[in-house]
Design an enzyme around this catalytic site. Structure first.
Site, PDB file in Angstrom:
ATOM      1  N   ASP A 144       0.873  -1.174   0.000  1.00 48.53           N
ATOM      2  CA  ASP A 144       0.000   0.000   0.000  1.00 48.53           C
ATOM      3  C   ASP A 144       0.910   1.225   0.000  1.00 48.53           C
ATOM      4  OD1 ASP A 144      -2.339   1.643   0.450  1.00 48.53           O
ATOM      5  OD2 ASP A 144      -3.245  -0.130   1.388  1.00 48.53           O
ATOM      6  N   ASP A 156      -2.881   4.889  -2.296  1.00 47.34           N
ATOM      7  CA  ASP A 156      -3.868   5.394  -1.352  1.00 47.34           C
ATOM      8  C   ASP A 156      -4.234   6.859  -1.578  1.00 47.34           C
ATOM      9  OD1 ASP A 156      -5.208   4.858   1.369  1.00 47.34           O
ATOM     10  OD2 ASP A 156      -4.076   6.682   1.795  1.00 47.34           O
ATOM     11  N   GLU A 194      -6.411   4.277  -5.891  1.00 46.35           N
ATOM     12  CA  GLU A 194      -7.653   4.584  -5.188  1.00 46.35           C
ATOM     13  C   GLU A 194      -8.050   5.982  -5.639  1.00 46.35           C
ATOM     14  OE1 GLU A 194      -9.654   4.828  -0.743  1.00 46.35           O
ATOM     15  OE2 GLU A 194      -7.702   5.678  -1.109  1.00 46.35           O
ATOM     16  N   HIS A 234     -11.463  -2.597   2.974  1.00 48.88           N
ATOM     17  CA  HIS A 234     -11.324  -2.315   4.411  1.00 48.88           C
ATOM     18  C   HIS A 234     -11.984  -1.001   4.822  1.00 48.88           C
ATOM     19  CE1 HIS A 234      -8.395   0.123   2.484  1.00 48.88           C
ATOM     20  NE2 HIS A 234      -8.134   0.762   3.602  1.00 48.88           N
ATOM     21  N   ASP A 235     -12.515  -0.237   3.863  1.00 52.23           N
ATOM     22  CA  ASP A 235     -13.204   1.022   4.170  1.00 52.23           C
ATOM     23  C   ASP A 235     -14.714   0.894   4.032  1.00 52.23           C
ATOM     24  OD1 ASP A 235     -10.826   2.436   4.523  1.00 52.23           O
ATOM     25  OD2 ASP A 235     -10.740   3.053   2.421  1.00 52.23           O
TER      26      ASP A 235
HETATM   27  O1  TEU Z   1      -9.116   6.036   2.011  1.00 49.67           O
HETATM   28  C1  TEU Z   1      -9.301   7.255   1.369  1.00 49.67           C
HETATM   29  C2  TEU Z   1     -10.632   7.784   1.297  1.00 49.67           C
HETATM   30  O2  TEU Z   1     -10.782   8.566   0.391  1.00 49.67           O
HETATM   31  C3  TEU Z   1     -11.729   7.793   2.318  1.00 49.67           C
HETATM   32  O3  TEU Z   1     -12.848   8.239   1.625  1.00 49.67           O
HETATM   33  C4  TEU Z   1     -12.183   6.604   3.006  1.00 49.67           C
HETATM   34  O4  TEU Z   1     -12.864   5.795   2.082  1.00 49.67           O
HETATM   35  C5  TEU Z   1     -13.135   7.069   4.100  1.00 49.67           C
HETATM   36  O5  TEU Z   1     -12.356   7.686   5.033  1.00 49.67           O
HETATM   37  C6  TEU Z   1     -13.924   6.001   4.741  1.00 49.67           C
HETATM   38  O6  TEU Z   1     -14.485   6.460   5.946  1.00 49.67           O
HETATM   39  C7  TEU Z   1      -7.786   5.647   2.174  1.00 49.67           C
HETATM   40  C8  TEU Z   1      -7.698   4.350   2.941  1.00 49.67           C
HETATM   41  O7  TEU Z   1      -8.285   3.321   2.190  1.00 49.67           O
HETATM   42  C9  TEU Z   1      -8.305   4.529   4.288  1.00 49.67           C
HETATM   43  O8  TEU Z   1      -8.334   3.345   5.022  1.00 49.67           O
HETATM   44  C10 TEU Z   1      -7.507   5.583   5.011  1.00 49.67           C
HETATM   45  O9  TEU Z   1      -8.125   5.898   6.216  1.00 49.67           O
HETATM   46  C11 TEU Z   1      -7.339   6.853   4.189  1.00 49.67           C
HETATM   47  O10 TEU Z   1      -7.014   6.605   2.835  1.00 49.67           O
HETATM   48  C12 TEU Z   1      -6.218   7.697   4.748  1.00 49.67           C
HETATM   49  O11 TEU Z   1      -4.985   7.105   4.460  1.00 49.67           O
END
Ligand code: TEU
Ligand code: CA
Length: 558
Positions: A99, A201, A258, A331-332
């Site tokens: 990542d 990310d 992402e 995971h989000d």
């Molecule tokens: O997520 C980025 C993101 O854009 C967020 O919208 C996330 O989907 C949202 O916070 C969900 O509540 C990435 C990672 O996948 C995430 O786990 C991290 O928290 C974030 O970046 C910061 O690194």
């Protein structure tokens, strides 16, 4: 024409290391645990493994806050473990991707520590640090996890730093060429080590518009969504092109972005033949039903026609422009089966249907750990059981909007990132076989019914269904059609039916799903050669009409 790439025909799998497998009984998953499960993943048919962050981190955002990009957090293991994982993966023809979290680092990273010591010095310029007069912050942007993006710089009364995520995640200043060079150096170091590439990310956040821009407030907190920033930022393409040329391109690395953006040229710019990345995730289904006021206003379940419209919409926009990556969860996000199927309809049949319509789309399938078992959202009973900082914030947002504590909890629960972050279910023994100690996050009590030990080798399990879908995709007879064949919707106007052709050069398949619990009839386009997959034991055919019970899915060779 899309240029063919080695990874197009592969299957990818996301591991959330903290919750995958604990080898040393401290309640936290680790690299040795992952190594011990490579054969399990091989059995499923996985080729590419994305590891959520395992670098040194205070874990304020579960590893997405990195304090040392060149080392493994001791909780996850050692660099020797990492080398062994790379070696063991290679021995199985599997690829490891890391990542890449470079929009921000941790406030415990030495860059930030040095910046606090000397904000005007070299490292101060790695961040966004501003002197504030009369308490007037440079802008009114709201961080993704709530509150202003500005936080007082430790040790300085009049200085603030910017963080678009958690306050322990200071944003790196990409305008500074020195910082960019440091990032590229680190990327190349990992590529030299043998990682096959990266999942990238939160990348849209690296480019900021003028940071002194105040936007109209969109909530009572007087702040404005960070979406404004993303929309107004101009020039991200230069950064991304430079990063690609300085790093990935030299190693023929695989990258998956992402990318959250409304840009009409996004697909071409990001994943076209000369795009910034190899591929990017399709988030159209995950974004359906979202509401800008907060999770408490979002729609908990997206199903049937809505799911279909999102998936077909992406395929239509995509055409032959590039190769997208398809997911139902990560995971989000909530568990896909809980998000795209109503709770009362949740069973192995409906889970298999969702798997088939998703995996058979054109694109690279990414499976999130536990998805292959049909793991579901968790019946948390109290906000205190939730670790995730984003859920904690959204809970407060719901309370502020006037919901009672109970209402607020139940309103945000379907979206909690912890739904997907509870430990993996290896078997039906204590703690689902994930750990011999107390797990860092509670185990979903339904592990007794849903676990790998029960499903691997059981012919009609969700696991076996995923395995079959993956092996169909790799079958030399059908590979060309499933990997590169066109997606053509079939009877797109028929309600709660999700059906599409995969048209290859010499074969045509029809994927047809009854995306509802009631039976429905489907008029087939003609005769078919054979049934490749069916999630039920029966096929009720009457001439060219298929009587489909609720949630049946079939894959036919025409
Ligand atoms: O997520 C980025 C993101 O854009 C967020 O919208 C996330 O989907 C949202 O916070 C969900 O509540 C990435 C990672 O996948 C995430 O786990 C991290 O928290 C974030 O970046 C910061 O690194
Ligand atoms: Ca451990």
């Amino acid at each position: 024409m899309l240029q063919k790439k080695w990874w197009h025909e592969k299957t990818a799998y996301q591991i959330y290391p903290k919750s995958f497998c604990d080898s040393n009984g401290d309640g936290i998953g680790d690299l040795k645990g992952i190594i011990s499960k490579l054969d399990y993943l091989k059995e499923l048919g996985v080729d590419i493994i994305w590891l959520s962050p395992i670098y040194c981190s205070p874990l304020a955002d579960q590893g997405y806050d990195i304090s040392d990009y060149y080392n493994i957090d001791p909780r996850f293991g050692t660099m020797d473990d990492m080398d062994e994982l790379l070696k063991e993966a290679k021995a199985r023809n599997m690829y490891i991707i890391m990542d890449l979290v470079v929009n921000h680092c941790s406030d415990e990273h030495q860059w930030f520590q040095k910046a606090c010591g000397d904000p005007e010095g070299e490292f101060g310029k790695y961040f966004y640090i501003e002197t504030v007069k009369d308490g007037k912050l440079p802008n009114n942007w709201r961080s993704y996890f709530g509150g202003s993006v500005w936080e007082k710089l430790p040790g300085h009364e009049d200085k603030y730093y910017m963080h678009v995520f958690h306050k322990k995640q200071p944003d790196l200043n990409w305008e500074n060429p020195k910082l960019r060079h440091e990032v590229y150096k680190m990327i190349n170091w990992w590529l030299e080590k043998g990682v096959a590439g990266f999942r990238i990310d939160a990348i849209m956040n690296i480019k900021k518009p003028n940071i002194f821009t105040t936007y109209p407030a969109d909530r009572e907190d007087g702040l404005a969504s960070i979406e404004n920033m993303i929309r107004d930022a101009v020039g991200i393409d230069e950064f991304l092109h430079e990063m690609k040329m300085e790093t990935f391109e030299k190693y023929n690395a695989f990258t998956v972005g992402e990318v959250f953006t409304d840009r009409p040229d996004a697909l071409k710019a990001f994943i076209g033949n000369d795009g910034h990345f190899s591929t990017m995730f399709d988030f159209s289904e995950t974004c359906a039903g979202k509401n800008e006021d907060g999770w408490y206003k979002c729609q908990p379940v997206v199903c049937g026609d809505e799911y279909k419209a999102c998936a077909f919409g992406t395929q239509k926009r995509l055409g032959d422009l590039g190769f997208i990556s398809n997911i139902i969860e990560n995971h989000d996000e909530p568990r896909g089966v809980s998000h795209y199927i109503p709770a009362e309809d949740l069973n192995d049949t409906s889970k298999k249907m969702l798997a088939a319509v998703n995996i058979m789309l054109r694109g690279l399938p990414f499976i999130y750990q536990g998805q292959e078992l049909g793991m579901t959202n968790v019946d948390f009973t109290s906000i205190d059981q939730i670790d995730d900082c984003s859920t904690q914030d959204e809970y407060k947002v719901a309370l502020k909007a006037g919901l009672s504590a109970d209402e607020a909890f139940h309103a945000v629960l379907p979206f909690s990132r912890d739904n997907a972050r509870t430990p993996f279910h290896w078997n039906d023994s204590a703690n689902a076989g994930f750990t011999s100690a107390a797990p860092w996050l509670m185990v979903n009590p339904n592990y007794v019914q849903i676990n790998a030990k029960d499903q691997v080798g059981r012919q009609n399990s969700v696991f076996s269904w995923y395995k079959e879908l993956i092996s169909l995709r790799k079958n030399p007879e059908y590979k060309e059609t499933i990997v590169y064949g066109e997606v053509i919707p079939y009877k797109a106007e028929q309600k709660n039916l999700m059906a599409y052709y995969r048209k290859g050069t010499d074969k045509t398949l029809l994927v047809a799903a009854n995306y509802q619990n009631k039976a429905q009839d489907l008029k087939l386009p003609g005769t078919f050669k054979q049934v490749l997959m069916n999630n039920l034991d029966t096929l009720d055919l009457d001439g060219s009409t298929l009587h489909m019970p609720g949630y049946q899915v079939v894959i036919l060779e025409l």
